[in-house]
Design a protein around this motif. Structure first.
Motif, PDB file in Angstrom:
ATOM      1  N   TYR A   2      13.727  31.670 -41.668  1.00 25.06           N
ATOM      2  CA  TYR A   2      13.789  30.849 -42.870  1.00 25.06           C
ATOM      3  C   TYR A   2      15.127  31.103 -43.545  1.00 25.06           C
ATOM      4  O   TYR A   2      15.687  32.189 -43.423  1.00 25.06           O
ATOM      5  CB  TYR A   2      12.661  31.217 -43.850  1.00 25.06           C
ATOM      6  CG  TYR A   2      11.283  31.156 -43.251  1.00 25.06           C
ATOM      7  CD1 TYR A   2      10.574  29.966 -43.219  1.00 25.06           C
ATOM      8  CD2 TYR A   2      10.691  32.291 -42.712  1.00 25.06           C
ATOM      9  CE1 TYR A   2       9.303  29.909 -42.667  1.00 25.06           C
ATOM     10  CE2 TYR A   2       9.423  32.241 -42.158  1.00 25.06           C
ATOM     11  CZ  TYR A   2       8.740  31.051 -42.134  1.00 25.06           C
ATOM     12  OH  TYR A   2       7.485  31.007 -41.592  1.00 25.06           O
ATOM     13  N   SER A   3      15.617  30.118 -44.290  1.00 26.91           N
ATOM     14  CA  SER A   3      16.860  30.314 -45.037  1.00 26.91           C
ATOM     15  C   SER A   3      16.810  29.537 -46.342  1.00 26.91           C
ATOM     16  O   SER A   3      16.074  28.560 -46.485  1.00 26.91           O
ATOM     17  CB  SER A   3      18.062  29.863 -44.210  1.00 26.91           C
ATOM     18  OG  SER A   3      17.977  28.489 -43.922  1.00 26.91           O
ATOM     19  N   SER A   4      17.600  30.005 -47.302  1.00 23.41           N
ATOM     20  CA  SER A   4      17.759  29.305 -48.570  1.00 23.41           C
ATOM     21  C   SER A   4      19.156  29.597 -49.096  1.00 23.41           C
ATOM     22  O   SER A   4      19.808  30.555 -48.676  1.00 23.41           O
ATOM     23  CB  SER A   4      16.696  29.747 -49.579  1.00 23.41           C
ATOM     24  OG  SER A   4      16.867  31.107 -49.905  1.00 23.41           O
ATOM     25  N   VAL A   5      19.611  28.753 -50.001  1.00 25.50           N
ATOM     26  CA  VAL A   5      20.927  28.926 -50.615  1.00 25.50           C
ATOM     27  C   VAL A   5      20.720  29.053 -52.115  1.00 25.50           C
ATOM     28  O   VAL A   5      20.006  28.253 -52.722  1.00 25.50           O
ATOM     29  CB  VAL A   5      21.845  27.725 -50.295  1.00 25.50           C
ATOM     30  CG1 VAL A   5      23.204  27.908 -50.939  1.00 25.50           C
ATOM     31  CG2 VAL A   5      21.989  27.539 -48.788  1.00 25.50           C
ATOM     32  N   THR A   6      21.325  30.074 -52.714  1.00 24.87           N
ATOM     33  CA  THR A   6      21.198  30.286 -54.150  1.00 24.87           C
ATOM     34  C   THR A   6      22.575  30.465 -54.789  1.00 24.87           C
ATOM     35  O   THR A   6      23.544  30.817 -54.123  1.00 24.87           O
ATOM     36  CB  THR A   6      20.337  31.520 -54.478  1.00 24.87           C
ATOM     37  OG1 THR A   6      20.927  32.678 -53.888  1.00 24.87           O
ATOM     38  CG2 THR A   6      18.920  31.371 -53.971  1.00 24.87           C
ATOM     39  N   GLN A   7      22.605  30.185 -56.080  1.00 24.23           N
ATOM     40  CA  GLN A   7      23.801  30.455 -56.879  1.00 24.23           C
ATOM     41  C   GLN A   7      23.315  30.984 -58.220  1.00 24.23           C
ATOM     42  O   GLN A   7      22.473  30.349 -58.875  1.00 24.23           O
ATOM     43  CB  GLN A   7      24.631  29.193 -57.066  1.00 24.23           C
ATOM     44  CG  GLN A   7      25.937  29.449 -57.808  1.00 24.23           C
ATOM     45  CD  GLN A   7      26.799  28.211 -57.905  1.00 24.23           C
ATOM     46  OE1 GLN A   7      26.309  27.145 -58.250  1.00 24.23           O
ATOM     47  NE2 GLN A   7      28.074  28.358 -57.590  1.00 24.23           N
ATOM     48  N   ASN A   8      23.815  32.152 -58.592  1.00 25.42           N
ATOM     49  CA  ASN A   8      23.398  32.805 -59.850  1.00 25.42           C
ATOM     50  C   ASN A   8      21.882  32.958 -59.939  1.00 25.42           C
ATOM     51  O   ASN A   8      21.281  32.766 -60.995  1.00 25.42           O
ATOM     52  CB  ASN A   8      23.930  32.035 -61.062  1.00 25.42           C
ATOM     53  CG  ASN A   8      25.434  31.954 -61.068  1.00 25.42           C
ATOM     54  OD1 ASN A   8      26.107  32.906 -60.691  1.00 25.42           O
ATOM     55  ND2 ASN A   8      25.966  30.818 -61.474  1.00 25.42           N
ATOM     56  N   GLY A   9      21.232  33.240 -58.810  1.00 28.02           N
ATOM     57  CA  GLY A   9      19.797  33.480 -58.783  1.00 28.02           C
ATOM     58  C   GLY A   9      18.911  32.248 -58.711  1.00 28.02           C
ATOM     59  O   GLY A   9      17.703  32.362 -58.620  1.00 28.02           O
ATOM     60  N   GLY A  58      32.300  27.768 -56.865  1.00 26.53           N
ATOM     61  CA  GLY A  58      31.965  29.170 -57.068  1.00 26.53           C
ATOM     62  C   GLY A  58      31.251  29.747 -55.857  1.00 26.53           C
ATOM     63  O   GLY A  58      31.111  29.108 -54.816  1.00 26.53           O
ATOM     64  N   SER A  59      30.811  30.967 -56.011  1.00 24.20           N
ATOM     65  CA  SER A  59      30.138  31.683 -54.929  1.00 24.20           C
ATOM     66  C   SER A  59      28.694  31.231 -54.784  1.00 24.20           C
ATOM     67  O   SER A  59      28.014  30.970 -55.778  1.00 24.20           O
ATOM     68  CB  SER A  59      30.155  33.188 -55.191  1.00 24.20           C
ATOM     69  OG  SER A  59      31.469  33.663 -55.211  1.00 24.20           O
ATOM     70  N   ILE A  60      28.249  31.147 -53.543  1.00 30.85           N
ATOM     71  CA  ILE A  60      26.842  30.892 -53.249  1.00 30.85           C
ATOM     72  C   ILE A  60      26.340  32.014 -52.353  1.00 30.85           C
ATOM     73  O   ILE A  60      27.123  32.720 -51.725  1.00 30.85           O
ATOM     74  CB  ILE A  60      26.606  29.518 -52.576  1.00 30.85           C
ATOM     75  CG1 ILE A  60      27.350  29.433 -51.239  1.00 30.85           C
ATOM     76  CG2 ILE A  60      26.979  28.383 -53.495  1.00 30.85           C
ATOM     77  CD1 ILE A  60      26.982  28.233 -50.404  1.00 30.85           C
ATOM     78  N   GLU A  61      25.039  32.169 -52.323  1.00 32.22           N
ATOM     79  CA  GLU A  61      24.413  33.187 -51.493  1.00 32.22           C
ATOM     80  C   GLU A  61      23.517  32.503 -50.477  1.00 32.22           C
ATOM     81  O   GLU A  61      22.719  31.632 -50.831  1.00 32.22           O
ATOM     82  CB  GLU A  61      23.578  34.098 -52.391  1.00 32.22           C
ATOM     83  CG  GLU A  61      23.341  35.459 -51.832  1.00 32.22           C
ATOM     84  CD  GLU A  61      22.667  36.347 -52.867  1.00 32.22           C
ATOM     85  OE1 GLU A  61      21.429  36.499 -52.762  1.00 32.22           O
ATOM     86  OE2 GLU A  61      23.349  36.868 -53.754  1.00 32.22           O
TER      87      GLU A  61
END
Length: 92
Positions: free
Chosen positions: A29-36, A74-77
């Motif tokens: 599974y995967s997801s993309v987050t930014q600032n939580g 900006g940064s993403i996780e």
């Protein structure tokens, strides 16, 4: 090596079973987050999201494609999760 083509980022991932037993029914599974917060308009897709069996000392390559059709700056996780049905195991 990362490959970016037509707004798509392709990341090779290597699943390795260094344990002494067979892993059965692995789900990715995967997801993309930014600032939580999860970002819904960035699409992620594994080349294979279910591996039926990974033997002891076996390594398997799976690609994760990320469609970058967004104006987010900006940064993403990128969060990746593997869940094994037998023996039961879960890891980020």
């Amino acid at each position: 090596m990362l490959d970016i083509q037509n707004g798509k980022l392709v990341i090779p991932l290597y699943l390795q079973n260094s344990g002494g037993f067979v892993l059965n029914e692995i789900w990715l599974y995967s997801s993309v987050t930014q600032n939580g917060s999860e970002i819904k308009n960035i699409t992620t897709l594994f080349s294979q999201n279910n591996i039926s069996k990974l033997a002891s000392n076996q390594t398997m390559e799976v690609n994760l494609s990320i469609e970058l059709n967004t104006n987010i700056t900006g940064s993403i996780e990128i969060n990746i999760n593997a869940s094994v049905k037998d023996p039961k195991y879960f890891d980020w």
